[in-house]
Design a protein around this motif. Sequence first.
Motif, PDB file in Angstrom:
ATOM      1  N   ASP A   6      38.875  43.832  47.046  1.00 58.75           N
ATOM      2  CA  ASP A   6      38.564  42.447  46.691  1.00 58.75           C
ATOM      3  C   ASP A   6      39.596  41.927  45.691  1.00 58.75           C
ATOM      4  OD1 ASP A   6      37.485  40.013  46.071  1.00 58.75           O
ATOM      5  OD2 ASP A   6      35.481  40.771  45.606  1.00 58.75           O
ATOM      6  N   TYR A   7      40.775  41.564  46.207  1.00 60.23           N
ATOM      7  CA  TYR A   7      41.873  41.134  45.352  1.00 60.23           C
ATOM      8  C   TYR A   7      41.527  39.881  44.552  1.00 60.23           C
ATOM      9  CZ  TYR A   7      44.963  44.564  47.451  1.00 60.23           C
ATOM     10  OH  TYR A   7      45.537  45.723  47.848  1.00 60.23           O
ATOM     11  N   GLY A   8      40.764  38.977  45.135  1.00 61.48           N
ATOM     12  CA  GLY A   8      40.398  37.746  44.440  1.00 61.48           C
ATOM     13  C   GLY A   8      39.641  38.032  43.159  1.00 61.48           C
ATOM     14  N   ASN A   9      38.600  38.854  43.245  1.00 60.14           N
ATOM     15  CA  ASN A   9      37.819  39.181  42.050  1.00 60.14           C
ATOM     16  C   ASN A   9      38.618  40.027  41.069  1.00 60.14           C
ATOM     17  OD1 ASN A   9      35.463  37.731  42.430  1.00 60.14           O
ATOM     18  ND2 ASN A   9      34.528  39.331  43.675  1.00 60.14           N
ATOM     19  N   LEU A  10      39.458  40.927  41.573  1.00 58.35           N
ATOM     20  CA  LEU A  10      40.296  41.730  40.690  1.00 58.35           C
ATOM     21  C   LEU A  10      41.270  40.836  39.914  1.00 58.35           C
ATOM     22  CD1 LEU A  10      41.055  44.775  43.009  1.00 58.35           C
ATOM     23  CD2 LEU A  10      39.639  44.772  40.939  1.00 58.35           C
ATOM     24  N   MET A  11      41.841  39.838  40.592  1.00 53.22           N
ATOM     25  CA  MET A  11      42.773  38.923  39.936  1.00 53.22           C
ATOM     26  C   MET A  11      42.041  38.085  38.887  1.00 53.22           C
ATOM     27  SD  MET A  11      45.806  37.878  39.523  1.00 53.22           S
ATOM     28  CE  MET A  11      46.783  38.340  40.915  1.00 53.22           C
ATOM     29  N   HIS A  12      40.853  37.590  39.220  1.00 53.44           N
ATOM     30  CA  HIS A  12      40.088  36.808  38.250  1.00 53.44           C
ATOM     31  C   HIS A  12      39.738  37.653  37.027  1.00 53.44           C
ATOM     32  CE1 HIS A  12      38.554  33.231  40.879  1.00 53.44           C
ATOM     33  NE2 HIS A  12      39.863  33.330  40.874  1.00 53.44           N
ATOM     34  N   SER A  13      39.375  38.894  37.246  1.00 52.15           N
ATOM     35  CA  SER A  13      39.056  39.787  36.130  1.00 52.15           C
ATOM     36  C   SER A  13      40.277  39.997  35.238  1.00 52.15           C
ATOM     37  CB  SER A  13      38.546  41.123  36.673  1.00 52.15           C
ATOM     38  OG  SER A  13      38.289  42.016  35.631  1.00 52.15           O
ATOM     39  N   ALA A  14      41.434  40.185  35.847  1.00 50.81           N
ATOM     40  CA  ALA A  14      42.665  40.372  35.077  1.00 50.81           C
ATOM     41  C   ALA A  14      43.015  39.102  34.298  1.00 50.81           C
ATOM     42  CB  ALA A  14      43.819  40.758  36.006  1.00 50.81           C
ATOM     43  N   MET A  15      42.844  37.942  34.924  1.00 52.72           N
ATOM     44  CA  MET A  15      43.152  36.675  34.256  1.00 52.72           C
ATOM     45  C   MET A  15      42.191  36.430  33.098  1.00 52.72           C
ATOM     46  SD  MET A  15      44.208  34.487  37.721  1.00 52.72           S
ATOM     47  CE  MET A  15      43.162  33.145  37.333  1.00 52.72           C
ATOM     48  N   ARG A  16      40.925  36.788  33.261  1.00 57.08           N
ATOM     49  CA  ARG A  16      39.966  36.628  32.171  1.00 57.08           C
ATOM     50  C   ARG A  16      40.287  37.606  31.038  1.00 57.08           C
ATOM     51  NH1 ARG A  16      36.464  35.296  36.730  1.00 57.08           N
ATOM     52  NH2 ARG A  16      35.831  33.134  36.422  1.00 57.08           N
ATOM     53  N   GLY A  17      40.779  38.791  31.395  1.00 58.39           N
ATOM     54  CA  GLY A  17      41.224  39.747  30.382  1.00 58.39           C
ATOM     55  C   GLY A  17      42.401  39.207  29.587  1.00 58.39           C
ATOM     56  N   LEU A  18      43.288  38.488  30.239  1.00 53.83           N
ATOM     57  CA  LEU A  18      44.416  37.860  29.555  1.00 53.83           C
ATOM     58  C   LEU A  18      43.903  36.831  28.547  1.00 53.83           C
ATOM     59  CD1 LEU A  18      47.719  36.675  31.008  1.00 53.83           C
ATOM     60  CD2 LEU A  18      46.318  35.041  29.778  1.00 53.83           C
ATOM     61  N   ILE A  19      42.932  36.008  28.952  1.00 51.78           N
ATOM     62  CA  ILE A  19      42.358  35.013  28.044  1.00 51.78           C
ATOM     63  C   ILE A  19      41.719  35.711  26.850  1.00 51.78           C
ATOM     64  CG2 ILE A  19      40.543  33.255  27.786  1.00 51.78           C
ATOM     65  CD1 ILE A  19      41.071  32.541  30.775  1.00 51.78           C
ATOM     66  N   PHE A 114      40.487  29.012  37.887  1.00 51.08           N
ATOM     67  CA  PHE A 114      39.599  29.932  38.585  1.00 51.08           C
ATOM     68  C   PHE A 114      38.873  29.171  39.682  1.00 51.08           C
ATOM     69  CE2 PHE A 114      40.226  31.522  34.357  1.00 51.08           C
ATOM     70  CZ  PHE A 114      40.446  32.874  34.559  1.00 51.08           C
ATOM     71  N   GLU A 115      39.070  29.587  40.912  1.00 48.09           N
ATOM     72  CA  GLU A 115      38.396  28.957  42.031  1.00 48.09           C
ATOM     73  C   GLU A 115      37.375  29.926  42.601  1.00 48.09           C
ATOM     74  OE1 GLU A 115      40.937  27.118  44.843  1.00 48.09           O
ATOM     75  OE2 GLU A 115      42.225  26.278  43.300  1.00 48.09           O
ATOM     76  N   THR A 116      36.286  29.366  43.068  1.00 44.83           N
ATOM     77  CA  THR A 116      35.234  30.184  43.654  1.00 44.83           C
ATOM     78  C   THR A 116      35.135  29.879  45.133  1.00 44.83           C
ATOM     79  OG1 THR A 116      33.538  28.519  43.280  1.00 44.83           O
ATOM     80  CG2 THR A 116      33.921  30.098  41.489  1.00 44.83           C
TER      81      THR A 116
END
Length: 156
Positions: A6-19, A114-116
């Motif tokens: 699930d690359y989409g959720n993995l990317m969102h998790s990484a981006m939220r970690g950056l924030i 972040f898009e859902t």
Amino acid sequence: MSAQIDYGNLMHSAMRGLIRTVLRDVAERGLPGAHHFFITFDTTHDGVRMASWLRDRYPEEMTVVMQHWFEDLEVGEDEFSVTLNFGDAPENLCIPYDAIKTFVDPSVEFGLRFETAEDDEDETAEAIEDADPDQAPQPEDPRPDAEIVSLDSFRK
């Protein structure tokens, strides 16, 4: 093991970690230089805590600015809280990272959105509703097959 990554959720998790990392640094050291943030979040998201008068004024989403005046920035694993000034009325907000829709630092032209799946469905539904069947785009010439290039050709 799942059938797909699930690359989409993995990317969102990484981006939220950056924030989270950026906000932790700001909590410890303050905002450097001209940096400042525009953070848009979903006010209906579970875990968002804000004054009722703000929720009444922003029933779906809200954009806050962290720049000259903010205090009590506390950065947790799943959320952050900050006190901001709304017309000389300091208010504390608690925002889960999952509620963030956009995070922008215009001083360096950096932004995350972040898009859902729900956003995609809404845009698709709007496009279908707005579509005029008489003016449907005509298919273009088919694209040629992709050319496969060996990375070895670029090595020295």
